[in-house]
Write a protein that holds these residues in place. Sequence first.
Motif, PDB file in Angstrom:
ATOM      1  N   HIS A 297      -6.315   4.090  14.130  1.00 30.97           N
ATOM      2  CA  HIS A 297      -6.508   2.669  14.450  1.00 30.97           C
ATOM      3  C   HIS A 297      -5.509   2.088  15.439  1.00 30.97           C
ATOM      4  CE1 HIS A 297      -8.835   2.373  10.393  1.00 30.97           C
ATOM      5  NE2 HIS A 297      -9.421   3.120  11.299  1.00 30.97           N
TER       6      HIS A 297
ATOM      7  N   ASP B 106     -13.196  -5.698   8.578  1.00 31.65           N
ATOM      8  CA  ASP B 106     -11.932  -5.116   8.120  1.00 31.65           C
ATOM      9  C   ASP B 106     -10.751  -5.513   9.010  1.00 31.65           C
ATOM     10  OD1 ASP B 106     -10.139  -3.631   6.715  1.00 31.65           O
ATOM     11  OD2 ASP B 106     -10.806  -1.689   7.459  1.00 31.65           O
ATOM     12  N   PHE B 107     -10.241  -6.704   8.842  1.00 32.79           N
ATOM     13  CA  PHE B 107      -8.976  -7.099   9.476  1.00 32.79           C
ATOM     14  C   PHE B 107      -8.937  -6.862  10.993  1.00 32.79           C
ATOM     15  CE2 PHE B 107      -7.184  -5.728   5.132  1.00 32.79           C
ATOM     16  CZ  PHE B 107      -7.262  -7.004   4.609  1.00 32.79           C
TER      17      PHE B 107
ATOM     18  N   VAL C 258      -3.721   0.392  -3.081  1.00 35.12           N
ATOM     19  CA  VAL C 258      -5.034   0.182  -3.718  1.00 35.12           C
ATOM     20  C   VAL C 258      -5.795   1.497  -3.887  1.00 35.12           C
ATOM     21  CG1 VAL C 258      -5.440  -2.214  -3.082  1.00 35.12           C
ATOM     22  CG2 VAL C 258      -5.999  -0.416  -1.428  1.00 35.12           C
ATOM     23  N   ASN C 259      -5.504   2.462  -3.024  1.00 40.29           N
ATOM     24  CA  ASN C 259      -6.072   3.795  -3.214  1.00 40.29           C
ATOM     25  C   ASN C 259      -5.145   4.522  -4.178  1.00 40.29           C
ATOM     26  OD1 ASN C 259      -8.215   3.464  -1.299  1.00 40.29           O
ATOM     27  ND2 ASN C 259      -6.679   3.673   0.317  1.00 40.29           N
TER      28      ASN C 259
ATOM     29  N   LYS D 146      -9.519  -1.316  -6.670  1.00 40.98           N
ATOM     30  CA  LYS D 146     -10.457  -0.993  -5.592  1.00 40.98           C
ATOM     31  C   LYS D 146     -11.441   0.009  -6.179  1.00 40.98           C
ATOM     32  CE  LYS D 146     -10.575   1.262  -1.016  1.00 40.98           C
ATOM     33  NZ  LYS D 146      -9.778   1.667   0.163  1.00 40.98           N
TER      34      LYS D 146
ATOM     35  N   TRP E  18       0.859  -1.181   0.000  1.00 38.52           N
ATOM     36  CA  TRP E  18       0.000   0.000   0.000  1.00 38.52           C
ATOM     37  C   TRP E  18       0.902   1.240   0.000  1.00 38.52           C
ATOM     38  CZ3 TRP E  18      -4.517  -1.188   4.027  1.00 38.52           C
ATOM     39  CH2 TRP E  18      -5.398  -2.127   3.452  1.00 38.52           C
TER      40      TRP E  18
ATOM     41  N   ARG F  28     -11.353  -6.041  -6.031  1.00 42.29           N
ATOM     42  CA  ARG F  28     -11.550  -6.168  -4.578  1.00 42.29           C
ATOM     43  C   ARG F  28     -13.031  -6.075  -4.183  1.00 42.29           C
ATOM     44  NH1 ARG F  28      -9.073  -2.651  -1.184  1.00 42.29           N
ATOM     45  NH2 ARG F  28      -8.217  -4.131   0.298  1.00 42.29           N
TER      46      ARG F  28
ATOM     47  N   LYS G 236     -11.598  -9.986   1.496  1.00 44.95           N
ATOM     48  CA  LYS G 236     -10.937  -9.938   2.815  1.00 44.95           C
ATOM     49  C   LYS G 236     -11.388 -11.117   3.676  1.00 44.95           C
ATOM     50  CE  LYS G 236      -9.924  -5.020   3.140  1.00 44.95           C
ATOM     51  NZ  LYS G 236      -9.857  -3.794   3.969  1.00 44.95           N
TER      52      LYS G 236
ATOM     53  N   GLN H 279      -4.206  -9.512   6.047  1.00 48.18           N
ATOM     54  CA  GLN H 279      -3.435  -8.299   6.305  1.00 48.18           C
ATOM     55  C   GLN H 279      -2.240  -8.637   7.197  1.00 48.18           C
ATOM     56  OE1 GLN H 279      -5.022  -4.958   8.681  1.00 48.18           O
ATOM     57  NE2 GLN H 279      -4.522  -3.572   7.005  1.00 48.18           N
TER      58      GLN H 279
ATOM     59  N   GLU I 182     -14.943   3.051  -0.440  1.00 45.06           N
ATOM     60  CA  GLU I 182     -14.320   4.130   0.331  1.00 45.06           C
ATOM     61  C   GLU I 182     -13.920   5.313  -0.565  1.00 45.06           C
ATOM     62  OE1 GLU I 182     -11.198   2.132   2.585  1.00 45.06           O
ATOM     63  OE2 GLU I 182     -12.633   1.783   4.202  1.00 45.06           O
TER      64      GLU I 182
ATOM     65  N   GLU J  45       0.404   3.664   3.238  1.00 51.18           N
ATOM     66  CA  GLU J  45      -0.866   3.589   3.960  1.00 51.18           C
ATOM     67  C   GLU J  45      -0.801   2.373   4.880  1.00 51.18           C
ATOM     68  OE1 GLU J  45      -4.196   4.794   1.852  1.00 51.18           O
ATOM     69  OE2 GLU J  45      -5.659   3.756   3.113  1.00 51.18           O
ATOM     70  N   ARG J  46      -1.041   2.608   6.146  1.00 53.41           N
ATOM     71  CA  ARG J  46      -0.986   1.537   7.158  1.00 53.41           C
ATOM     72  C   ARG J  46       0.394   0.878   7.212  1.00 53.41           C
ATOM     73  NH1 ARG J  46      -5.135   3.986   9.167  1.00 53.41           N
ATOM     74  NH2 ARG J  46      -6.880   4.054   7.732  1.00 53.41           N
TER      75      ARG J  46
ATOM     76  N   GLU K 294      -2.383  -3.278  11.125  1.00 51.78           N
ATOM     77  CA  GLU K 294      -3.205  -2.077  11.275  1.00 51.78           C
ATOM     78  C   GLU K 294      -4.038  -2.085  12.553  1.00 51.78           C
ATOM     79  OE1 GLU K 294      -5.843  -1.347   7.970  1.00 51.78           O
ATOM     80  OE2 GLU K 294      -6.752   0.389   8.940  1.00 51.78           O
ATOM     81  N   TYR K 295      -4.777  -3.163  12.741  1.00 52.78           N
ATOM     82  CA  TYR K 295      -5.666  -3.243  13.906  1.00 52.78           C
ATOM     83  C   TYR K 295      -5.112  -4.189  14.968  1.00 52.78           C
ATOM     84  CZ  TYR K 295      -9.243  -0.992  10.993  1.00 52.78           C
ATOM     85  OH  TYR K 295      -9.960  -0.121  10.201  1.00 52.78           O
TER      86      TYR K 295
HETATM   87  C1  BDP Z   1      -8.758  -0.469   5.614  1.00 52.22           C
HETATM   88  C2  BDP Z   1      -7.726   0.585   5.766  1.00 52.22           C
HETATM   89  C3  BDP Z   1      -7.645   1.522   4.608  1.00 52.22           C
HETATM   90  C4  BDP Z   1      -7.606   0.736   3.307  1.00 52.22           C
HETATM   91  C5  BDP Z   1      -8.785  -0.193   3.235  1.00 52.22           C
HETATM   92  C6  BDP Z   1      -8.764  -1.112   2.041  1.00 52.22           C
HETATM   93  O1  BDP Z   1      -8.000   1.294   6.949  1.00 52.22           O
HETATM   94  O2  BDP Z   1      -6.514   2.301   4.783  1.00 52.22           O
HETATM   95  O3  BDP Z   1      -7.581   1.573   2.220  1.00 52.22           O
HETATM   96  O4  BDP Z   1      -8.782  -1.034   4.352  1.00 52.22           O
HETATM   97  O5  BDP Z   1      -8.539  -2.308   2.236  1.00 52.22           O
HETATM   98  O6  BDP Z   1      -8.394  -1.492   6.480  1.00 52.22           O
HETATM   99  O7  BDP Z   1      -8.997  -0.702   0.929  1.00 52.22           O
END
Ligand code: BDP
Length: 686
Positions: free
Chosen positions: A535, A372-373, A208-209, A289, A158, A326, A367, A396, A293, A166-167, A400-401
């Motif tokens: 997070h 979310d993970f 992915v973003n 993606k 990422w 995704r 996922k 993941q 989001e 990211e993360r 992150e979490y």
């Molecule tokens: C979440 C994350 C975010 C990611 C998103 C994803 O917080 O940063 O962009 O997943 O998987 O866990 O697209």
Amino acid sequence: LSGYEAWLRYDKVKDDQLAAQYQAWTATIAAGSYKQASPIASAINELQLALPKLIGITPQVVIEPSVKQFLAIGVVGSSAYLDESLIGPMAALSHNEGYVLKTITKDEQSYLAIAGASEQAVLYGVFHLLRLMAQGESIDAISLSEQPKYNLRMINHWDNMDGSIERGYAGRSIFFNKNELLADSPRIVDYARLMASIGINGMTINNVNVHRPETFLITEKLLPQVAKFAAVFRSYGIKLFLCVNYAATIELGEVETADPLDARVKEWWKQKAKEVYAAIPDFGGFVVKADSENRPGPFTYGRDHADGANMLGEALKPFGGLVFWRCFVYNCHQDWRDRSTDRARAAYDHFKPLDGRFLDNVILQIKNGPMDFQVREPVSPLFGAMPNTNAVMEFQITQEYTGQQRHVCYLIPQWKEVLEFDTKVKGEGSTVKEIAAGNIHPYTHSGITAVTNIGDDANWTGHHLAQSNLYGYGRLLWNPDLSSEDIAAEWARLTFSESAVVQQMLVDFLMESWSIYESYTSPLGVGWMVTPHYHYGPDIDGYEYSKWGTYHFADHKGIGVNRTVASGTGYTSQYQPDIAAVYENLETCPDELLLFFHHVPYTHVLHSGKTVIQHIYDTHFQGVERVEYWISRWQQLEGEVDAERYNHILGRLQHQLENSKDWRDIINTYFYRKSGIADEQGRTIY
Ligand code: BDP
């Protein structure tokens, strides 16, 4: 030690007899002729790098060995030594990535053959041999064969082009900095070595973003640089993939729409694919993606995910490229006052009706859980629910979490639970493990992917112990039947030391670490309770009154999300009837997921015999005590582990302890104030 070498340290073999044995087999290497920058060349490089460290010799690489004992490596059938009749009929060699390690005696010569079905397989075989040597195993009279369980063994980065991740919790990107590509960085080669050594064969390098700077990765401006990464990866058997912005046509200002059914959009992507493949002939494909989001997608044009994914699939098809689409799709703008929608349902609700509509080179990326993970979630009911659509599971690795690589959380046991989960979609035995291998539904493409945890920190992963998650991920994808303990032991041996005390401590600690983290964070599967966006650290109501759909519904009477069919969101119905019944019923729902599926009073008695409120108090006190215990165990290793890593880890553990106290106190206090129920043991709650 800095930890840079990770599990490829090749510590000197201290046992003289073993060292002599290894020398005898490896001093001469028969490799036939091979191309530069090929996986065979990488395999030879690795031997030349490793053997001096392990046993103090520099091997001689020859075409025809005149000595009596040697190592013969190559693709099966590529030389007289590696003739199929000598190797024997090995099933592993019918898999493109399978290999054989076998000692053979022929015409007064003895040699250890590493025969692979392909060049890439030979490289895997060489890493296998080096792993055996680094662990002090005898290689006399060896005969083994291996092939991977999963065909797609992917890593997702990422990373953003500005160099941020990211993360990411281990420094900055190794691929990008200030919108430049670090294509000549020596670190890329070392990274490819690490990944190939655990069998990774595909990788995305960008987030992915995908924003504007990254959209240029697929343009002539940056493709030559991207091709350099691909070249390094290629020599290690890794295919390069890119994440693309679904609306790249608009982002680059070339077509004013991204409607997947618009002829200009289709044509643009076809041309784009041509351009990309001209630069990188073995390019893997795109990861997307979309409509997730705030990322653009086909919904804008009244089209669905199949329309969007197939448009890209068609463009890549002539070149053998893949589209990973995704499924992390949900409404992130919901009104928390209207809680009739359930985010957990979203992926299944969106995708299940589309089964059978996706092209053959499109793969849904799902996922592991429906949210979310989180530290604990049930398995996504979407996985396996679409018999006519290719799928990969997404894990993941980056924490992150799960403590952001400041806390220890060995995730292999979590992933193994997911893999062993029996979805029953085609009767008993329809485990995630077999579905992902394409053994339940006849997928044309399947496997596993994960968001990685590395950055440019000297030790790659921030916390030294977080390397175990990356190592374990690759090993698990090769062979999901390896136990979490065995993977941890192997990793500890390769990464730390041959001391049995050190290894045992690490294995025991790693094996407990997920449960420890779970015990002082959000309870019983309810998830979240973290500082929004960041997070990390406790914030119980952080997301409770926001648009993200991640609620716990705690009030003065009780807590949990009612996801039953009888009186809740109906999420349980997305599972097969047998499984739905287990989750639907309070009596049978497993404790660790209770609050994921049910809203219950604090006085509800768990299967463990404790009330929910007492469980919350107890686990939160114990969590902190368990961290204290493991710190004391680590301190016993002073002098056994090199000072640099010893101190680094100790520092992180102390940080973990402080932070676990915050979790304990904030969670316990919150629930004490909400419920008004005192701790049976009268411990301090603020
Ligand atoms: C979440 C994350 C975010 C990611 C998103 C994803 O917080 O940063 O962009 O997943 O998987 O866990 O697209």
